[in-house]
Design a protein around this motif. Structure first.
Motif, PDB file in Angstrom:
ATOM      1  N   SER A 162       1.295  -7.972   7.711  1.00 25.37           N
ATOM      2  CA  SER A 162       1.756  -7.208   6.559  1.00 25.37           C
ATOM      3  C   SER A 162       2.189  -8.167   5.470  1.00 25.37           C
ATOM      4  O   SER A 162       2.485  -9.328   5.739  1.00 25.37           O
ATOM      5  N   GLY A 163       2.268  -7.662   4.257  1.00 22.76           N
ATOM      6  CA  GLY A 163       2.740  -8.489   3.144  1.00 22.76           C
ATOM      7  C   GLY A 163       2.458  -7.812   1.818  1.00 22.76           C
ATOM      8  O   GLY A 163       2.264  -6.602   1.744  1.00 22.76           O
ATOM      9  N   SER A 164       2.401  -8.621   0.779  1.00 21.84           N
ATOM     10  CA  SER A 164       2.095  -8.105  -0.548  1.00 21.84           C
ATOM     11  C   SER A 164       0.692  -8.554  -0.949  1.00 21.84           C
ATOM     12  O   SER A 164       0.149  -9.495  -0.378  1.00 21.84           O
ATOM     13  N   TYR A 165       0.129  -7.853  -1.928  1.00 20.11           N
ATOM     14  CA  TYR A 165      -1.221  -8.187  -2.381  1.00 20.11           C
ATOM     15  C   TYR A 165      -1.327  -8.042  -3.886  1.00 20.11           C
ATOM     16  O   TYR A 165      -0.527  -7.373  -4.523  1.00 20.11           O
ATOM     17  N   SER A 166      -2.333  -8.703  -4.441  1.00 20.06           N
ATOM     18  CA  SER A 166      -2.708  -8.508  -5.842  1.00 20.06           C
ATOM     19  C   SER A 166      -4.228  -8.595  -5.927  1.00 20.06           C
ATOM     20  O   SER A 166      -4.872  -9.266  -5.123  1.00 20.06           O
ATOM     21  N   LEU A 167      -4.788  -7.879  -6.890  1.00 17.14           N
ATOM     22  CA  LEU A 167      -6.232  -7.816  -7.080  1.00 17.14           C
ATOM     23  C   LEU A 167      -6.542  -8.348  -8.469  1.00 17.14           C
ATOM     24  O   LEU A 167      -6.013  -7.847  -9.457  1.00 17.14           O
ATOM     25  N   ILE A 168      -7.395  -9.367  -8.546  1.00 11.16           N
ATOM     26  CA  ILE A 168      -7.714 -10.016  -9.809  1.00 11.16           C
ATOM     27  C   ILE A 168      -9.217  -9.954 -10.042  1.00 11.16           C
ATOM     28  O   ILE A 168      -9.997 -10.383  -9.188  1.00 11.16           O
ATOM     29  N   SER A 169      -9.623  -9.401 -11.179  1.00 14.81           N
ATOM     30  CA  SER A 169     -11.034  -9.312 -11.521  1.00 14.81           C
ATOM     31  C   SER A 169     -11.581 -10.712 -11.816  1.00 14.81           C
ATOM     32  O   SER A 169     -10.982 -11.467 -12.563  1.00 14.81           O
ATOM     33  N   ILE A 170     -12.729 -11.034 -11.201  1.00 15.95           N
ATOM     34  CA  ILE A 170     -13.390 -12.304 -11.502  1.00 15.95           C
ATOM     35  C   ILE A 170     -14.774 -12.051 -12.109  1.00 15.95           C
ATOM     36  O   ILE A 170     -15.585 -12.944 -12.208  1.00 15.95           O
ATOM     37  N   GLY A 171     -15.019 -10.779 -12.507  1.00 18.28           N
ATOM     38  CA  GLY A 171     -16.235 -10.430 -13.236  1.00 18.28           C
ATOM     39  C   GLY A 171     -17.286  -9.755 -12.386  1.00 18.28           C
ATOM     40  O   GLY A 171     -17.310  -9.892 -11.163  1.00 18.28           O
ATOM     41  N   ASP A 172     -18.151  -9.005 -13.047  1.00 19.88           N
ATOM     42  CA  ASP A 172     -19.285  -8.323 -12.414  1.00 19.88           C
ATOM     43  C   ASP A 172     -18.883  -7.434 -11.245  1.00 19.88           C
ATOM     44  O   ASP A 172     -19.579  -7.377 -10.232  1.00 19.88           O
ATOM     45  N   GLY A 173     -17.730  -6.754 -11.341  1.00 19.51           N
ATOM     46  CA  GLY A 173     -17.299  -5.850 -10.278  1.00 19.51           C
ATOM     47  C   GLY A 173     -16.837  -6.551  -9.023  1.00 19.51           C
ATOM     48  O   GLY A 173     -16.789  -5.955  -7.951  1.00 19.51           O
ATOM     49  N   THR A 174     -16.499  -7.821  -9.147  1.00 14.50           N
ATOM     50  CA  THR A 174     -16.022  -8.609  -8.014  1.00 14.50           C
ATOM     51  C   THR A 174     -14.556  -8.968  -8.247  1.00 14.50           C
ATOM     52  O   THR A 174     -14.154  -9.244  -9.372  1.00 14.50           O
ATOM     53  N   TYR A 175     -13.770  -8.948  -7.177  1.00 11.67           N
ATOM     54  CA  TYR A 175     -12.328  -9.167  -7.283  1.00 11.67           C
ATOM     55  C   TYR A 175     -11.864 -10.172  -6.251  1.00 11.67           C
ATOM     56  O   TYR A 175     -12.420 -10.271  -5.159  1.00 11.67           O
ATOM     57  N   LEU A 176     -10.838 -10.908  -6.629  1.00 11.02           N
ATOM     58  CA  LEU A 176     -10.152 -11.800  -5.714  1.00 11.02           C
ATOM     59  C   LEU A 176      -8.945 -11.037  -5.194  1.00 11.02           C
ATOM     60  O   LEU A 176      -8.101 -10.596  -5.977  1.00 11.02           O
ATOM     61  N   LEU A 177      -8.875 -10.846  -3.894  1.00  9.55           N
ATOM     62  CA  LEU A 177      -7.755 -10.153  -3.272  1.00  9.55           C
ATOM     63  C   LEU A 177      -6.833 -11.203  -2.671  1.00  9.55           C
ATOM     64  O   LEU A 177      -7.199 -11.871  -1.705  1.00  9.55           O
ATOM     65  N   ASN A 178      -5.674 -11.387  -3.291  1.00 10.96           N
ATOM     66  CA  ASN A 178      -4.675 -12.330  -2.796  1.00 10.96           C
ATOM     67  C   ASN A 178      -3.697 -11.574  -1.910  1.00 10.96           C
ATOM     68  O   ASN A 178      -3.106 -10.589  -2.338  1.00 10.96           O
ATOM     69  N   MET A 179      -3.537 -12.044  -0.682  1.00 13.53           N
ATOM     70  CA  MET A 179      -2.600 -11.409   0.241  1.00 13.53           C
ATOM     71  C   MET A 179      -1.620 -12.454   0.748  1.00 13.53           C
ATOM     72  O   MET A 179      -2.035 -13.533   1.172  1.00 13.53           O
ATOM     73  N   SER A 180      -0.329 -12.128   0.687  1.00 18.52           N
ATOM     74  CA  SER A 180       0.681 -13.066   1.161  1.00 18.52           C
ATOM     75  C   SER A 180       0.480 -13.299   2.658  1.00 18.52           C
ATOM     76  O   SER A 180       0.141 -12.393   3.404  1.00 18.52           O
ATOM     77  N   GLY A 181       0.682 -14.519   3.069  1.00 21.31           N
ATOM     78  CA  GLY A 181       0.531 -14.844   4.481  1.00 21.31           C
ATOM     79  C   GLY A 181      -0.907 -14.932   4.932  1.00 21.31           C
ATOM     80  O   GLY A 181      -1.191 -15.032   6.113  1.00 21.31           O
ATOM     81  N   ASN A 182      -1.858 -14.868   3.998  1.00 26.66           N
ATOM     82  CA  ASN A 182      -3.269 -14.897   4.344  1.00 26.66           C
ATOM     83  C   ASN A 182      -4.018 -15.565   3.202  1.00 26.66           C
ATOM     84  O   ASN A 182      -3.556 -15.577   2.076  1.00 26.66           O
ATOM     85  N   GLU A 183      -5.169 -16.120   3.496  1.00 23.23           N
ATOM     86  CA  GLU A 183      -5.961 -16.688   2.412  1.00 23.23           C
ATOM     87  C   GLU A 183      -6.555 -15.572   1.560  1.00 23.23           C
ATOM     88  O   GLU A 183      -6.620 -14.422   1.984  1.00 23.23           O
ATOM     89  N   SER A 184      -6.968 -15.900   0.378  1.00 22.53           N
ATOM     90  CA  SER A 184      -7.589 -14.927  -0.509  1.00 22.53           C
ATOM     91  C   SER A 184      -8.997 -14.611  -0.028  1.00 22.53           C
ATOM     92  O   SER A 184      -9.673 -15.446   0.562  1.00 22.53           O
ATOM     93  N   VAL A 185      -9.417 -13.380  -0.282  1.00 20.76           N
ATOM     94  CA  VAL A 185     -10.764 -12.940   0.073  1.00 20.76           C
ATOM     95  C   VAL A 185     -11.413 -12.322  -1.158  1.00 20.76           C
ATOM     96  O   VAL A 185     -10.743 -12.016  -2.140  1.00 20.76           O
ATOM     97  N   ILE A 186     -12.704 -12.120  -1.108  1.00 20.36           N
ATOM     98  CA  ILE A 186     -13.461 -11.519  -2.201  1.00 20.36           C
ATOM     99  C   ILE A 186     -13.758 -10.069  -1.846  1.00 20.36           C
ATOM    100  O   ILE A 186     -14.134  -9.758  -0.718  1.00 20.36           O
ATOM    101  N   ILE A 187     -13.582  -9.183  -2.832  1.00 17.24           N
ATOM    102  CA  ILE A 187     -13.946  -7.777  -2.670  1.00 17.24           C
ATOM    103  C   ILE A 187     -15.002  -7.447  -3.717  1.00 17.24           C
ATOM    104  O   ILE A 187     -14.868  -7.808  -4.881  1.00 17.24           O
ATOM    105  N   SER A 188     -16.058  -6.773  -3.272  1.00 16.78           N
ATOM    106  CA  SER A 188     -17.108  -6.330  -4.205  1.00 16.78           C
ATOM    107  C   SER A 188     -17.490  -4.898  -3.859  1.00 16.78           C
ATOM    108  O   SER A 188     -17.149  -4.397  -2.788  1.00 16.78           O
ATOM    109  N   GLY A 189     -18.191  -4.248  -4.772  1.00 13.69           N
ATOM    110  CA  GLY A 189     -18.650  -2.888  -4.545  1.00 13.69           C
ATOM    111  C   GLY A 189     -17.526  -1.889  -4.348  1.00 13.69           C
ATOM    112  O   GLY A 189     -17.702  -0.902  -3.641  1.00 13.69           O
ATOM    113  N   LEU A 190     -16.375  -2.127  -4.980  1.00 11.80           N
ATOM    114  CA  LEU A 190     -15.213  -1.259  -4.800  1.00 11.80           C
ATOM    115  C   LEU A 190     -15.428   0.097  -5.449  1.00 11.80           C
ATOM    116  O   LEU A 190     -15.669   0.192  -6.649  1.00 11.80           O
ATOM    117  N   THR A 191     -15.401   1.140  -4.632  1.00 11.37           N
ATOM    118  CA  THR A 191     -15.466   2.516  -5.113  1.00 11.37           C
ATOM    119  C   THR A 191     -14.351   3.294  -4.422  1.00 11.37           C
ATOM    120  O   THR A 191     -13.589   2.739  -3.635  1.00 11.37           O
TER     121      THR A 191
END
Length: 117
Positions: free
Chosen positions: A69-98
């Motif tokens: 568990s922790g906190s998160y933030s979502l940052i747009s990096i363009g073309d419908g792709t996002y960087l998902l930052n999660m505390s206590g975990n490395e960042s991951v990429i999210i795409s195709g978000l609907t």
């Protein structure tokens, strides 16, 4: 001189307008992310992400294999792709978000998550 002052005022205000719009877009996408998501691809048992509107998340794998568990933030990096930052975990990429699904990319592997609530 008046022209130069007007031009300077326009140039200075442009980045502020742009940043505000980006922040609004990120908030909108974070609201789409809020909910409970399930994937059958990542672990032996189904895994679940719960993203809350207060900026916190929970990740768990069925049968107690893993939980965080922790906190998160979502940052747009363009073309419908996002960087998902999660505390206590490395960042991951999210795409195709609907409203129904998204693809999470971690360590070069893609995992599809579908909304269950």
């Amino acid at each position: 001189m008046r022209f130069l002052m007007s031009l300077l005022a326009i140039i200075i205000s442009m980045p502020m307008v742009s940043c505000s719009s980006d922040d609004d877009d990120n908030k909108k996408e974070e609201s789409v992310l809020v909910g409970v998501w399930r994937s059958d691809e990542h672990w032996v048992y189904p895994s679940y992400y719960t993203f809350r509107s207060d900026g916190t998340y929970n990740f768990r794998v069925e049968r107690g294999w893993h939980e965080e568990s922790g906190s998160y933030s979502l940052i747009s990096i363009g073309d419908g792709t996002y960087l998902l930052n999660m505390s206590g975990n490395e960042s991951v990429i999210i795409s195709g978000l609907t409203n129904k699904r998204f693809i999470l990319t971690s360590d070069g592997c893609n995992y599809t998550y579908e909304r269950i609530s």
